[in-house]
Design an enzyme around this catalytic site. Structure first.
Site, PDB file in Angstrom:
ATOM      1  N   ASP A  56     -11.894  65.937  28.151  1.00 20.96           N
ATOM      2  CA  ASP A  56     -13.403  65.800  28.525  1.00 20.96           C
ATOM      3  C   ASP A  56     -13.585  66.148  29.988  1.00 20.96           C
ATOM      4  O   ASP A  56     -12.998  65.505  30.626  1.00 20.96           O
ATOM      5  CB  ASP A  56     -13.798  64.520  28.195  1.00 20.96           C
ATOM      6  CG  ASP A  56     -15.455  64.469  28.535  1.00 20.96           C
ATOM      7  OD1 ASP A  56     -16.097  64.950  28.030  1.00 20.96           O
ATOM      8  OD2 ASP A  56     -15.892  63.576  29.460  1.00 20.96           O
ATOM      9  N   THR A  89     -19.452  69.480  29.045  1.00 19.21           N
ATOM     10  CA  THR A  89     -18.977  69.349  30.463  1.00 19.21           C
ATOM     11  C   THR A  89     -17.959  70.105  30.932  1.00 19.21           C
ATOM     12  O   THR A  89     -18.057  70.157  32.226  1.00 19.21           O
ATOM     13  CB  THR A  89     -18.469  67.630  30.373  1.00 19.21           C
ATOM     14  OG1 THR A  89     -17.548  67.359  29.665  1.00 19.21           O
ATOM     15  CG2 THR A  89     -19.870  66.590  30.107  1.00 19.21           C
ATOM     16  N   THR A  90     -17.053  70.619  30.189  1.00 25.77           N
ATOM     17  CA  THR A  90     -16.152  71.625  30.669  1.00 25.77           C
ATOM     18  C   THR A  90     -16.796  72.809  30.658  1.00 25.77           C
ATOM     19  O   THR A  90     -16.389  73.735  31.634  1.00 25.77           O
ATOM     20  CB  THR A  90     -14.930  71.462  29.552  1.00 25.77           C
ATOM     21  OG1 THR A  90     -14.319  70.059  29.489  1.00 25.77           O
ATOM     22  CG2 THR A  90     -13.743  72.552  30.101  1.00 25.77           C
ATOM     23  N   ASP A 393     -19.861  61.318  22.906  1.00 24.83           N
ATOM     24  CA  ASP A 393     -20.315  62.711  23.230  1.00 24.83           C
ATOM     25  C   ASP A 393     -20.893  63.165  21.813  1.00 24.83           C
ATOM     26  O   ASP A 393     -21.950  63.811  21.782  1.00 24.83           O
ATOM     27  CB  ASP A 393     -18.946  63.582  23.250  1.00 24.83           C
ATOM     28  CG  ASP A 393     -18.528  63.380  24.780  1.00 24.83           C
ATOM     29  OD1 ASP A 393     -19.271  62.711  25.673  1.00 24.83           O
ATOM     30  OD2 ASP A 393     -17.476  64.074  25.085  1.00 24.83           O
TER      31      ASP A 393
END
Length: 525
Positions: A56, A89-90, A393
Site C-alpha cells: 500500500d 495511493t500508489t 481500502d
C-alpha cells in the site's frame, strides 16, 4: 553587474527545482514496483525492530524516513489520496513522478515553470471531464456491481487470495450503514469497528451486526453468558473512595483496621446493590487513571448478584459503544436509572481458537445504532495488520461509489482513455499549451506501462496495443495482467470507482504544479 546577479538568481532557481524534481522522482520510483495485482511487496524494518510487509503506497511512504522537503510533499500526497478516496495511493505517487519527468523535459526546452503548471492544471480538468463522459453509472445499492469494484481493489493486496471472503464483508458492512440512514448518503467509516484477534486464519474473519469487545469478562466467578441482557456503562469507580490530594492513613491498632475494612465493604456493597436495583445484569466499567476503577471485592459482590462484568473499557471506545448499544454512560451513582441501560438478546464470552483468549460478543441489540463490527482473524500480527489495511481500502471503494456512483474500467483503461482525449485536444491547439498537453498525456500512460512492466509483459508492445484498442472506440480496453492480454475490462468485471482515478489525477497535478513553482529552498532554524 545587474545581468550577472539576474543570471545567478535564475541559476539558483533552476538548481533548486531540479533538486526537488530528482528527489520526488526517486521516491515515486521506490513505490512504482508495487503498482497493480502483480506488484511487489515491501518489507520494512521499523525503528522498534518490528517488521512490516505491505504494498500500500500510503503505508510504505508513511513509514519511510524521508528528509528532502519536496519528497515529503509526495508522502503527504499519498495520505491526501488515502483520505479522499482510500484507494489509488500508489497510483497517485507514480503519476506525480511521471508528471515531474515530463515537466523536466519541457523546462529543458525553455518553457517557463509557471506556464507548465498552468497548462498541466488545465489538462487535468480536461482529463477528468473526458473520463466522466465515458464512465458507467452504478446504483449504490447494487451489491453485485459493488463487489466487482471491491474485488479489483483487493486483487493487488497481500491478502488477495482471501478476496472471496473480504469483498462481501467490505460491501455488506458499508451497505449496513447505508440502509440504517437512507436519508443521508454520507458514510463515516468510523462507524465500522475493526477488531483484530491473533489466531486462526483470515478465512475466520466475520461480520457481526452487534458489538465485540477485545477483552473477555472479568474472571471473578461471575456468569460468562447472559440472555436478555440489560447493559450499563459506568464511568465512575467501584473501589474505595480517595481524597483529591495525596494522603497517608496511619492505623495504630487492629480495631481501627477492621473498622476501615468494614466501612469499605459496606460502601462497595451499597454501590453494587444500587446497580442491581436498576435491573442491570451486564456491567461495562471504563478504565480509570486517577484510582482503581474496580477492586476484587466489588467484582466479588457483582458476581454474587449474577452480573456479567467487562472491565477496562477505553475512553475512546465509549462513544462507539453507546451508539451501538443505544445506552447512556453513567458518570455518578446518582445517575443510575433503568432508562440509561442498553438491551441485547445475548452477551457472551467467545473463545478465539488459536489465540488463547476470549472476546465479549453482543448480539440481538435492541434499537441498535448504525454501526457494525468486523472481527478480523490472522495467524500473526503482520497478516492481521495488512488485512485490516486492505479491508479499510475496500470499504473506502464502496464509500466512493456511494458518494459518486460511477465506474471506470481498470487495468490502465481510464488513464489510457484520458491520454487519448488529451492528445486529440492538443491537436486543436498551437504553441506551448499543445506541448504541455501532449506531455501530460504521455505521463498518464505511465500507469498502464507500469502495470505491464510489473506483470512481466513487453510494456511497449502492450501499451501500443492498448492505444490501438482505445482508438477503435473500445472504452473499457485495459491490460488484463492475469491473461497478459489487452481486453475489455468491463466485460471482465475489472472496474474501479471514477472518484479514485479523478482524485489521483487532480491531487498529483496540484502537487506537481506546487513543486514547479518553487525556486528557492530556505532552511529555518
Amino acid at each position: 553587474m545587474v545581468s550577472g546577479e539576474t543570471y545567478n538568481e535564475r541559476s539558483k532557481g533552476k538548481d533548486v527545482r531540479t533538486s526537488n524534481i530528482v528527489a520526488a522522482k526517486a521516491l515515486a520510483n521506490a513505490v512504482r514496483t508495487s503498482l497493480g495485482p502483480r506488484g511487489m511487496d515491501k518489507l520494512m524494518q521499523l525503528e522498534d525492530g518490528s517488521v512490516l510487509i505491505s504494498n500500500d503506497g500510503a503505508t510504505i511512504l508513511s513509514k519511510m524516513n524521508v528528509l528532502h522537503p519536496a519528497a515529503k510533499m509526495l508522502v503527504e500526497l499519498s495520505q491526501a489520496q488515502d483520505v479522499q478516496a482510500g484507494d489509488g495511493t500508489t497510483t497517485v505517487v507514480v503519476l506525480a513522478g511521471a508528471l515531474l519527468d515530463s515537466a523536466s523535459i519541457l523546462l529543458r526546452k525553455g518553457l517557463h515553470p509557471s506556464a507548465v503548471a498552468q497548462y498541466f492544471l488545465q489538462a487535468a480538468e480536461t482529463a477528468c471531464d473526458s473520463l466522466k463522459q465515458v464512465a458507467r453509472p452504478v446504483v449504490a445499492d447494487n451489491r453485485e456491481q459493488l463487489l466487482h469494484a471491491v474485488e479489483t481493489c483487493l486483487s493487488s493486496k497481500v491478502v488477495s487470495q482471501n478476496t472471496d471472503l473480504l469483498a462481501p464483508i467490505a460491501v455488506d458492512s458499508v451497505l449496513a450503514l447505508l440502509s440504517s440512514n437512507k436519508s443521508n448518503r454520507t458514510i463515516d467509516l468510523r462507524d465500522i469497528r475493526l477488531v483484530e484477534q491473533v489466531g486462526g486464519t483470515v478465512d475466520d474473519t466475520e461480520l457481526i451486526h452487534g458489538l465485540v469487545l477485545t477483552k473477555g469478562s472479568a474472571k471473578s466467578g461471575g456468569p460468562k453468558s447472559m440472555k436478555q441482557a440489560k447493559i450499563a456503562l459506568l464511568q465512575y469507580c467501584l473501589s474505595a473512595p480517595k481524597t483529591d490530594m495525596d494522603n497517608q492513613v496511619v492505623v495504630s491498632d487492629y480495631a481501627a483496621m477492621d473498622r476501615i475494612l468494614r466501612e469499605e465493604r459496606k460502601y462497595l456493597l451499597e454501590q453494587c446493590k444500587r446497580i442491581k436495583k436498576t435491573g442491570c445484569n451486564v456491567l461495562l466499567i471504563q478504565k480509570s487513571i486517577l484510582r482503581d476503577a474496580y477492586n476484587e471485592l466489588s467484582l466479588h459482590f457483582l458476581a454474587k448478584m449474577g452480573i456479567l462484568v467487562v472491565t477496562d473499557i477505553e475512553r475512546s471506545d465509549v462513544d462507539f459503544i453507546c451508539r451501538t448499544l443505544n445506552c447512556q454512560p453513567i458518570a455518578h451513582p446518582d445517575q443510575l436509572d433503568a432508562s440509561k441501560l442498553g438491551h441485547a438478546e445475548l452477551v457472551e464470552d467467545v473463545y478465539m481458537e488459536g489465540g488463547n483468549n476470549t472476546v465479549v460478543q453482543f448480539t440481538g441489540i435492541s434499537n441498535a445504532g448504525s454501526t457494525v463490527t468486523v472481527l478480523l482473524r490472522g495467524s500473526n500480527e503482520l497478516v492481521l495488520a495488512e488485512a485490516s489495511r486492505s479491508l479499510h481500502d475496500a470499504q473506502c471503494v464502496v464509500r466512493c461509489l456511494v458518494q459518486e456512483p460511477a465506474l471506470m474500467a481498470g487495468g490502465g483503461a481510464a488513464e489510457s482513455r484520458a491520454a487519448m482525449a488529451l492528445r486529440q485536444h492538443a491537436r486543436t491547439r498551437s504553441g506551448q499549451d499543445a506541448y504541455c498537453w501532449t506531455a501530460f498525456a504521455d505521463a498518464l500512460e505511465v500507469i498502464p506501462y507500469t502495470l505491464a512492466e510489473n506483470a512481466g509483459q513487453n510494456a511497449i508492445e502492450t501499451v501500443t496495443e492498448l492505444r490501438a484498442q482505445q482508438a477503435k472506440g473500445v472504452v473499457g480496453a485495459g491490460i488484463h495482467v492475469k491473461t497478459a492480454q489487452v481486453e475489455d475490462m468491463f466485460a471482465q468485471n475489472v472496474v474501479q470507482p471514477l472518484m479514485v482515478t479523478t482524485s489521483a489525477i487532480r491531487l498529483a497535478t496540484e502537487t506537481v504544479a506546487m513543486i514547479l513553482k518553487i525556486d528557492d529552498l530556505i532552511v529555518v532554524r
